[in-house]
Design a protein around this motif. Structure first.
Motif, PDB file in Angstrom:
ATOM      1  N   ARG A  51       0.878  -1.194  -0.018  1.00 22.50           N
ATOM      2  CA  ARG A  51       0.025  -0.080  -0.141  1.00 22.50           C
ATOM      3  C   ARG A  51       0.969   1.289   0.039  1.00 22.50           C
ATOM      4  NH1 ARG A  51      -4.231  -2.062   4.549  1.00 22.50           N
ATOM      5  NH2 ARG A  51      -5.169  -3.599   3.176  1.00 22.50           N
ATOM      6  N   SER A  52       2.044   1.274   0.818  1.00 24.00           N
ATOM      7  CA  SER A  52       2.882   2.374   0.987  1.00 24.00           C
ATOM      8  C   SER A  52       3.380   2.485  -0.643  1.00 24.00           C
ATOM      9  CB  SER A  52       3.958   2.035   1.828  1.00 24.00           C
ATOM     10  OG  SER A  52       3.389   2.086   3.108  1.00 24.00           O
ATOM     11  N   MET A  55       0.892   4.005  -2.741  1.00 31.38           N
ATOM     12  CA  MET A  55       0.688   5.723  -2.425  1.00 31.38           C
ATOM     13  C   MET A  55       2.036   6.434  -3.059  1.00 31.38           C
ATOM     14  SD  MET A  55      -0.777   5.039   1.398  1.00 31.38           S
ATOM     15  CE  MET A  55      -0.760   6.750   2.088  1.00 31.38           C
ATOM     16  N   ALA A  56       3.154   5.962  -2.768  1.00 27.44           N
ATOM     17  CA  ALA A  56       4.196   6.537  -3.200  1.00 27.44           C
ATOM     18  C   ALA A  56       4.147   6.903  -4.797  1.00 27.44           C
ATOM     19  CB  ALA A  56       5.490   5.962  -2.822  1.00 27.44           C
ATOM     20  N   GLU A  59       1.607   9.482  -5.334  1.00 25.02           N
ATOM     21  CA  GLU A  59       2.094  10.927  -5.131  1.00 25.02           C
ATOM     22  C   GLU A  59       3.162  11.378  -6.000  1.00 25.02           C
ATOM     23  OE1 GLU A  59       4.845  12.734  -1.414  1.00 25.02           O
ATOM     24  OE2 GLU A  59       3.614  11.079  -1.119  1.00 25.02           O
ATOM     25  N   ASP A  76      10.968   7.003  -0.859  1.00 26.98           N
ATOM     26  CA  ASP A  76       9.471   7.574  -0.769  1.00 26.98           C
ATOM     27  C   ASP A  76       8.445   6.413  -0.066  1.00 26.98           C
ATOM     28  OD1 ASP A  76      10.127   9.967  -2.022  1.00 26.98           O
ATOM     29  OD2 ASP A  76       9.721   8.947  -4.131  1.00 26.98           O
ATOM     30  N   VAL A  77       8.788   5.180  -0.605  1.00 26.27           N
ATOM     31  CA  VAL A  77       7.988   3.874  -0.077  1.00 26.27           C
ATOM     32  C   VAL A  77       8.501   4.017   1.429  1.00 26.27           C
ATOM     33  CG1 VAL A  77       7.629   1.598  -0.122  1.00 26.27           C
ATOM     34  CG2 VAL A  77       8.118   2.897  -1.963  1.00 26.27           C
ATOM     35  N   ARG A  79       9.395   6.374   3.577  1.00 22.23           N
ATOM     36  CA  ARG A  79       8.671   7.462   4.298  1.00 22.23           C
ATOM     37  C   ARG A  79       7.104   7.481   4.326  1.00 22.23           C
ATOM     38  NH1 ARG A  79       6.642  11.064   1.689  1.00 22.23           N
ATOM     39  NH2 ARG A  79       7.975  10.786  -0.245  1.00 22.23           N
ATOM     40  N   VAL A  80       6.666   6.916   3.486  1.00 23.53           N
ATOM     41  CA  VAL A  80       5.174   6.499   3.502  1.00 23.53           C
ATOM     42  C   VAL A  80       4.821   5.574   4.506  1.00 23.53           C
ATOM     43  CG1 VAL A  80       3.102   5.754   2.225  1.00 23.53           C
ATOM     44  CG2 VAL A  80       4.730   7.528   1.024  1.00 23.53           C
ATOM     45  N   ARG A  83       5.207   7.198   8.083  1.00 21.75           N
ATOM     46  CA  ARG A  83       4.246   7.974   8.352  1.00 21.75           C
ATOM     47  C   ARG A  83       3.003   7.774   8.532  1.00 21.75           C
ATOM     48  NH1 ARG A  83       3.544  12.130   3.772  1.00 21.75           N
ATOM     49  NH2 ARG A  83       5.730  12.327   4.044  1.00 21.75           N
ATOM     50  N   HIS A  84       2.435   6.677   7.360  1.00 16.62           N
ATOM     51  CA  HIS A  84       0.998   6.180   7.636  1.00 16.62           C
ATOM     52  C   HIS A  84       0.832   4.814   8.255  1.00 16.62           C
ATOM     53  CE1 HIS A  84      -0.561   9.031   4.547  1.00 16.62           C
ATOM     54  NE2 HIS A  84       0.457   9.131   3.943  1.00 16.62           N
ATOM     55  N   TYR A  85       1.866   4.130   8.317  1.00 19.97           N
ATOM     56  CA  TYR A  85       1.614   2.870   8.972  1.00 19.97           C
ATOM     57  C   TYR A  85       2.673   2.653  10.531  1.00 19.97           C
ATOM     58  CZ  TYR A  85      -0.870   1.764   4.920  1.00 19.97           C
ATOM     59  OH  TYR A  85      -1.935   1.841   3.794  1.00 19.97           O
TER      60      TYR A  85
END
Length: 118
Positions: A51-52, A55-56, A59, A76-77, A79-80, A83-85
């Motif tokens: 999912r990350s 999302m990356a 984005e 990027d992956v 970081r997501v 941040r999100h998980y």
């Protein structure tokens, strides 16, 4: 008198159920095994990394100019995912594998570039 007896019986049954609930206290019938818990955690982590990566990619596509390719990095992956998980640490190889999988599934070769294949 019959209504009084039925009401009293109903209240007594309720009290018995409440007392049984206090004694049992909602304990698990079968405790979760360590092996199953670890397998579930691995599935969740893998799913979250995929999912990350999605999302990356999304984005990066939003950030890209009209005629330029979107640039998606393994960072990027990571970081997501953080941040999100709430993943505290994601290995580069793990994030790169997720990005490669989602990169190919989303047909990103047309409009994206990535460092996941390095």
């Amino acid at each position: 008198m019959l209504h009084d007896l039925g009401g009293l019986l109903f209240i007594a049954l309720g009290l018995v159920l409440v007392a049984a609930g206090f004694v049992w206290q909602g304990g698990a019938l079968r405790p979760l095994s360590t092996k199953r818990a670890q397998a579930a955690a691995m599935r969740d982590r893998s799913r979250n990394l995929l999912r990350s990566a999605d999302m990356a990619i999304a984005e990066a596509r939003r950030r890209a100019a009209r005629d330029e390719p979107a640039i998606v990095t393994v960072e990027d992956v990571t970081r997501v995912a953080c941040r999100h998980y709430g993943h505290l640490f994601v290995e580069r190889e793990e994030a790169a594998a997720a990005l490669r999988q989602r990169y190919e599934a989303a047909d990103c070769r047309v409009d994206c570039m990535t460092d996941a294949f390095n």
